[in-house]
Design an enzyme around this catalytic site. Structure first.
Site, mmCIF file in Angstrom:
data_model
loop_
_atom_site.group_PDB
_atom_site.id
_atom_site.type_symbol
_atom_site.label_atom_id
_atom_site.label_comp_id
_atom_site.label_asym_id
_atom_site.label_seq_id
_atom_site.Cartn_x
_atom_site.Cartn_y
_atom_site.Cartn_z
ATOM 1 N N ASP A 106 -39.207 5.641 13.139
ATOM 2 C CA ASP A 106 -39.084 5.508 11.692
ATOM 3 C C ASP A 106 -37.791 4.760 11.380
ATOM 4 O O ASP A 106 -36.706 5.186 11.788
ATOM 5 C CB ASP A 106 -39.061 6.903 11.058
ATOM 6 C CG ASP A 106 -39.013 6.863 9.537
ATOM 7 O OD1 ASP A 106 -38.713 5.797 8.959
ATOM 8 O OD2 ASP A 106 -39.261 7.915 8.918
ATOM 9 N N LYS A 125 -37.716 -4.500 -2.888
ATOM 10 C CA LYS A 125 -39.009 -4.760 -3.519
ATOM 11 C C LYS A 125 -38.975 -4.179 -4.927
ATOM 12 O O LYS A 125 -38.843 -2.962 -5.101
ATOM 13 C CB LYS A 125 -40.138 -4.122 -2.708
ATOM 14 C CG LYS A 125 -40.063 -4.363 -1.200
ATOM 15 C CD LYS A 125 -40.301 -5.819 -0.828
ATOM 16 C CE LYS A 125 -40.244 -5.998 0.683
ATOM 17 N NZ LYS A 125 -40.510 -7.371 1.113
ATOM 18 N N GLY A 159 -41.661 -11.386 12.121
ATOM 19 C CA GLY A 159 -41.227 -12.609 11.457
ATOM 20 C C GLY A 159 -39.715 -12.756 11.395
ATOM 21 O O GLY A 159 -39.169 -13.833 11.663
#
EC number: 2.1.1.186
Length: 357
Positions: A262, A307, A226
């Site tokens: 990673d 977050k 996205g």
């Protein structure tokens, strides 16, 4: 402008506590004290200042863009309640003389299901009130400019807040919301977060300079793509770092190199113009990752999401951003850091770190 004692602040529903804690903290540093009032889920906070004219002082001295959880704000008259259904305008005009001369009146509702059901009424009543305010010379004729904008927040058919905000120190968008259309070609709706971040953080006059074609970028935690899609749309060349699969259509652009690695240990082969990161992980760990990139000079700009935990979200925000600022300053690295809970964010905030002189 007359002395107002009340601030009305819009926020994301469920983040009233963070909005209230932030405005209380920022104003106390300025010597402006008061108390917030809110109900969880109502999508706005009322802050009552103790000092006469505290809200007028606050809305002119405190930089709006330094607030993370406030979408829009204005200094308000006392709440209008129990307005008569057959003549709501006359009682409002009786108090409106203390408002500053303004360019426009924006009729708004809170960003909740119940609030959105009032949008049609708010628009119609806002139009009628605008005409009345122009007759009183509180609103200027169309196309004439002033330093202030009037805001009307409709809570129900007989209850509303009315006040003013400086045009240069508030959001330019109604309800503080930049509405974007989801591009059907994008791999995920998260693409809107990066588009909104660019629109919010980067001045219009610098868009071409900072987002022009030919730049290089790294997208950490990229799958399914996205944010990479937005970078490619700007004609950037992108290293997409994620062990998950990327959108096949996006890979066919020829502008994306997919590294199955990673994101926390990836090292770019050479410095890039942009690093973007929407990894779902602890905010402190993402902050350390961004700091590592900055200390090593691996990017010129970074946009990243933190977050937030369910509890202590404002405290965690203060801790992460304060740590990042202090660490960069102690390392002698020049920077500019802004943060915002964007409309397309959920339980997170978006940050822009610029490492240009």
């Amino acid at each position: 402008m007359s002395e107002f004692n009340t601030l009305v602040l819009y926020c994301r529903a469920g983040f009233e506590k963070e909005c209230a804690a932030e405005i209380s903290t920022r104003l106390s540093v300025m010597g402006i004290y008061g108390y917030p009032r809110f109900e969880t889920g109502q999508a706005y906070v009322i802050f009552h200042c103790q000092q006469p004219g505290g809200a007028t002082d606050a809305i002119q001295r405190l930089r709006f863009r330094d607030l993370i959880f406030t979408r829009q704000w204005f200094a308000a008259l006392p709440l209008f309640e129990q307005l008569p259904a057959d003549d709501r305008i006359t009682p409002i005009l009786a108090s409106a003389g203390s408002l500053p001369v303004a360019s426009e009146l924006v009729a708004e509702v809170v960003d909740t299901t119940e609030g959105r059901e009032l949008q049609s009424f708010a628009r119609k009543f806002g139009s009628a009130l605008s005409q009345a305010l122009r007759r009183e010379s509180i609103l200027l004729e169309r196309k004439r400019r002033a330093d202030w904008r009037l805001h009307m927040l409709v809570l129900d058919g007989r209850t509303l807040w009315l006040g003013a905000a400086p045009i240069g120190n508030s959001s330019p968008w109604s309800m503080g919301i930049l509405r974007l259309k989801f591009p059907q070609q994008a791999p995920s709706r998260s693409t809107l977060k990066l588009e909104e971040a660019w629109r919010y953080f980067i001045p219009a006059q610098r868009q071409d300079e900072l987002l022009g074609g030919g730049l290089r970028a790294v997208d950490l935690g990229a799958a399914p793509g996205g944010w990479t899609w937005q970078l490619v749309k700007q004609n950037m060349f992108v290293i997409a770092v994620d062990n998950g699969p990327m959108s096949p259509d996006l890979m066919e652009s020829g502008q994306v190199e997919h590294r199955r690695e990673d994101a926390f240990t990836f090292v770019p082969p050479k410095p890039v113009d942009w690093m973007v990161c929407d990894i779902v992980d602890k905010p402190a760990r993402v902050t350390e990752l961004v700091l590592h990139w900055a200390e090593n000079g691996w990017c010129r700009h970074a946009i990243f999401n933190l977050k937030l935990p369910m509890k202590q979200r404002f405290a965690e925000t203060e801790s992460c951003l304060g740590y990042l600022r202090d660490s960069l300053a102690n390392a002698g690295i020049g920077f500019r850091l802004q943060a915002r809970q964007l409309y397309h964010d959920r339980e997170e905030i978006t940050c822009w770190l610029s490492l240009e002189p």
